[in-house]
Design a protein around this motif. Sequence first.
Motif, PDB file in Angstrom:
ATOM      1  N   ALA A  56      -5.373   2.658   2.515  1.00  0.00           N
ATOM      2  CA  ALA A  56      -4.699   3.950   2.355  1.00  0.00           C
ATOM      3  C   ALA A  56      -5.611   5.093   2.803  1.00  0.00           C
ATOM      4  O   ALA A  56      -5.161   6.035   3.475  1.00  0.00           O
ATOM      5  CB  ALA A  56      -4.283   4.134   0.903  1.00  0.00           C
ATOM      6  N   ALA A  57      -6.886   5.021   2.446  1.00  0.00           N
ATOM      7  CA  ALA A  57      -7.811   6.092   2.811  1.00  0.00           C
ATOM      8  C   ALA A  57      -8.001   6.170   4.329  1.00  0.00           C
ATOM      9  O   ALA A  57      -8.052   7.262   4.902  1.00  0.00           O
ATOM     10  CB  ALA A  57      -9.156   5.870   2.121  1.00  0.00           C
ATOM     11  N   VAL A  99       0.858  -1.179   0.000  1.00  0.00           N
ATOM     12  CA  VAL A  99       0.000   0.000   0.000  1.00  0.00           C
ATOM     13  C   VAL A  99       0.896   1.231   0.000  1.00  0.00           C
ATOM     14  O   VAL A  99       1.412   1.623   1.057  1.00  0.00           O
ATOM     15  CB  VAL A  99      -0.940   0.015   1.229  1.00  0.00           C
ATOM     16  N   ARG A 130     -18.152  11.303  -1.326  1.00  0.00           N
ATOM     17  CA  ARG A 130     -16.716  11.584  -1.203  1.00  0.00           C
ATOM     18  C   ARG A 130     -16.361  12.922  -1.849  1.00  0.00           C
ATOM     19  O   ARG A 130     -15.543  13.684  -1.312  1.00  0.00           O
ATOM     20  CB  ARG A 130     -15.913  10.436  -1.821  1.00  0.00           C
ATOM     21  N   GLY A 178     -14.904   1.451   2.408  1.00  0.00           N
ATOM     22  CA  GLY A 178     -13.915   1.453   1.344  1.00  0.00           C
ATOM     23  C   GLY A 178     -14.594   1.131   0.032  1.00  0.00           C
ATOM     24  O   GLY A 178     -15.115   1.987  -0.672  1.00  0.00           O
ATOM     25  N   ARG A 179     -14.619  -0.158  -0.330  1.00  0.00           N
ATOM     26  CA  ARG A 179     -15.388  -0.621  -1.481  1.00  0.00           C
ATOM     27  C   ARG A 179     -16.689  -1.162  -0.912  1.00  0.00           C
ATOM     28  O   ARG A 179     -16.788  -2.320  -0.534  1.00  0.00           O
ATOM     29  CB  ARG A 179     -14.600  -1.723  -2.203  1.00  0.00           C
ATOM     30  N   ASP A 196      -9.458  -3.872   0.760  1.00  0.00           N
ATOM     31  CA  ASP A 196      -8.914  -3.319  -0.475  1.00  0.00           C
ATOM     32  C   ASP A 196      -7.766  -2.364  -0.138  1.00  0.00           C
ATOM     33  O   ASP A 196      -7.876  -1.568   0.801  1.00  0.00           O
ATOM     34  CB  ASP A 196     -10.026  -2.574  -1.206  1.00  0.00           C
ATOM     35  N   PRO A 197      -6.626  -2.429  -0.874  1.00  0.00           N
ATOM     36  CA  PRO A 197      -5.505  -1.517  -0.572  1.00  0.00           C
ATOM     37  C   PRO A 197      -5.912  -0.050  -0.582  1.00  0.00           C
ATOM     38  O   PRO A 197      -5.410   0.744   0.221  1.00  0.00           O
ATOM     39  CB  PRO A 197      -4.491  -1.835  -1.667  1.00  0.00           C
ATOM     40  N   GLY A 198      -6.826   0.318  -1.484  1.00  0.00           N
ATOM     41  CA  GLY A 198      -7.283   1.700  -1.512  1.00  0.00           C
ATOM     42  C   GLY A 198      -7.998   2.103  -0.240  1.00  0.00           C
ATOM     43  O   GLY A 198      -7.844   3.237   0.240  1.00  0.00           O
ATOM     44  N   ALA A 199      -8.760   1.178   0.332  1.00  0.00           N
ATOM     45  CA  ALA A 199      -9.450   1.467   1.589  1.00  0.00           C
ATOM     46  C   ALA A 199      -8.447   1.613   2.729  1.00  0.00           C
ATOM     47  O   ALA A 199      -8.599   2.481   3.596  1.00  0.00           O
ATOM     48  CB  ALA A 199     -10.452   0.358   1.900  1.00  0.00           C
TER      49      ALA A 199
END
Length: 471
Positions: A337-338, A3, A444, A316-317, A332-335
């Motif tokens: 990071a957020a 991440v 968002r 996240g997702r 999820d990697p994006g979640a």
Amino acid sequence: MDVPGVPLAPDFDAGGTPYWLRALGDAPPGRRLPGPMTADVCVVGAGCTGLWTAYYLKRADPGLRVVVLERGTPGRGASGAGGGRLSGESPASCARLARRHGRFAVIALQRALFETVDEIVRVAVHEGVDADLLKSGLLYVARNPAQLARLETHVRLSRTWGWAERDLHLDTLARVNVAGAAGAAWSPHGARVQPAALVRGLARAAAGLGVEIYDHTPVLRIRPRSSVSPAAAATPHGTVAAEYVIRATEGFTAALEGHHRDWLPMTDSMIVTTPLPDAAWAEIGWEGAEPLTDVAHAGVRLQRTADGRVAVGGRGRPYRYGSRVADSGRADPGAVAALWRALVAMFPAASAASVAGAWTGVLGVPRDRCPSVTLDHRTGLGHAGGFSLSGLTASNLAARTLRDLLLERDSTLTALPWVHWRNRRWEPEPLRWLGIRAGYALYRAADAHERSSASPKTSPLARAAAVLTRR
């Protein structure tokens, strides 16, 4: 998992097992349903709703044979994977309930939820459940003028639904140092809890009363009572026939035959840090460890854990096409990071730690944002759920309500407005996927707009999202 921009601990766990469960170690070995059997009550789902229901039934009538069926292990669903807070907040749309039942019925539900926080603490103490419970209230934090205006409006409107000044009021935020805070509100009706420890302790208490819990026993379908056969829950290992079958499956309801569009399985992502150093806690404060929520449209919820970490949760997702549920629990990697960015934005000192684990849980979200508690004595079927983010508290109140409905007791609980509430079903695909995806994108974007603005007005993007999702 890689991440970018997020410091991961050397022993970072990306396997999807909630930190709460890992901290407890391996659960005692369970047992699968050995074959067909009969019971007085069969409960489907060994999360908080199912276990509380079984517990209170056996407390009220020890002679009942109560069987609980669980697809995995107790606490592996949302009950043991969430943010770890008991909250007196109502999971229902108060305005929708009031249109059908009146304002005073909604106030009765709200006051019952306040009392439920204390009821959970009472039972935990009585049963010797060590779940890091600390009742120090709830904090709501606004970080820009638009959020503060919404928070002030929320506090003012809460008076309509049974919140007195002592129940919720604006706060100076002296308890915790949140970077960029514009204001806050505090309620005494909340507590920190280690959710997996609560579920595991509750399962132990229920089993001690004689409740039979069978794990790794997925229920494929639920059959109503007919003129020639009792109600039943069918599994690959046999069918449990019972006078009553109670569905307590929350986010996994969509997997049951005939219930695909009842409640939306919404994914909630979580991260937990390594323990923060003493210098970081000296800067942050937060000695009361009150569960903390920001009031962004796509906000986050934080807990200071008993061992000095911070757990952070948010969407996240949030939804998978076709109401699919990922059993792995991997975030999820994006979640990840957020959530990390949200944490260090609120608590810059937390950057001294790293992320020790990430996972997801699945919530059951009704289309009309109104949970329901239902029992049909004719068919022998009942259910409770749709609690979204207030499940640890609402599940207890719902379970006591189911107990009274099953035992045919007229009580203040059976008169609450969520009893026999009929939920509207979700739209078919691809409409629900498109709606959820567009709605969260708008929320968002609204948050980003409000962060860059000095205006106290809510972003029109959020109003558009509310219309789209009928929130």
